[in-house]
Enzyme design. Structure first.
Site, PDB file in Angstrom:
ATOM      1  N   GLU A  71       0.809  -1.213   0.267  1.00  0.00           N
ATOM      2  CA  GLU A  71      -0.103  -0.076  -0.068  1.00  0.00           C
ATOM      3  C   GLU A  71       0.771   1.159   0.153  1.00  0.00           C
ATOM      4  O   GLU A  71       1.968   1.224   0.575  1.00  0.00           O
ATOM      5  CB  GLU A  71      -0.723   0.008   1.159  1.00  0.00           C
ATOM      6  CG  GLU A  71      -1.892  -1.244   1.296  1.00  0.00           C
ATOM      7  CD  GLU A  71      -3.074  -1.078   0.358  1.00  0.00           C
ATOM      8  OE1 GLU A  71      -3.377  -0.006  -0.442  1.00  0.00           O
ATOM      9  OE2 GLU A  71      -3.634  -2.028   0.004  1.00  0.00           O
ATOM     10  N   ASP A  96     -19.446 -11.224  -7.920  1.00  0.00           N
ATOM     11  CA  ASP A  96     -19.306 -10.018  -7.101  1.00  0.00           C
ATOM     12  C   ASP A  96     -18.465  -8.957  -7.813  1.00  0.00           C
ATOM     13  O   ASP A  96     -18.651  -7.719  -7.578  1.00  0.00           O
ATOM     14  CB  ASP A  96     -18.467 -10.352  -5.769  1.00  0.00           C
ATOM     15  CG  ASP A  96     -18.220  -9.474  -4.888  1.00  0.00           C
ATOM     16  OD1 ASP A  96     -19.432  -8.767  -4.595  1.00  0.00           O
ATOM     17  OD2 ASP A  96     -17.258  -9.220  -4.388  1.00  0.00           O
TER      18      ASP A  96
END
Length: 118
Positions: A71, A96
């Site tokens: 990240e 999904d």
């Protein structure tokens, strides 16, 4: 799994998703291949998550598995543990993924032109 085997495995679900949502099957297949390493990533194998979709409440109330990921913290990439969605099957991941396009505001501009790739 070879790319051909991967496409044979998820291609029918990607085609059905295209029929249901208008999201091109080629886009679904390409993103699944990229995100899962042609179905070979641990996340894809163990947790049936083909797209690396994270599982944060309240948007996701299903099971999650913690996985390390890179990240950006504003100045550098750091490794952190994040919750990723867990599915019962690759088909559930495909379903999904299609739904995710419609509930995530970041994809709204792309959805507006999904039938016009020019």
């Amino acid at each position: 799994m070879t790319p051909q085997e991967f496409i044979a495995e998820i291609g029918p679900g990607a085609k059905q998703s295209c029929i249901d949502t208008g999201i091109p099957a080629s886009v679904t297949l390409a993103q699944a291949a990229l995100e899962s390493g042609w179905g070979g990533s641990g996340l894809a194998i163990r947790d049936k998550n083909l797209f690396g979709i994270k599982g944060f409440p309240p948007e996701w109330t299903g099971p999650v598995a913690m996985w390390p990921t890179q990240e950006w913290n504003g100045s550098e990439y750091v490794t952190v543990e994040q919750p990723f969605r867990v599915y019962d099957s690759w088909q559930a991941s495909l379903d999904d993924h299609a739904r995710f396009f419609f509930v995530n505001q970041n994809y709204r501009p792309a959805l507006a032109v999904r039938g016009r790739p020019d």
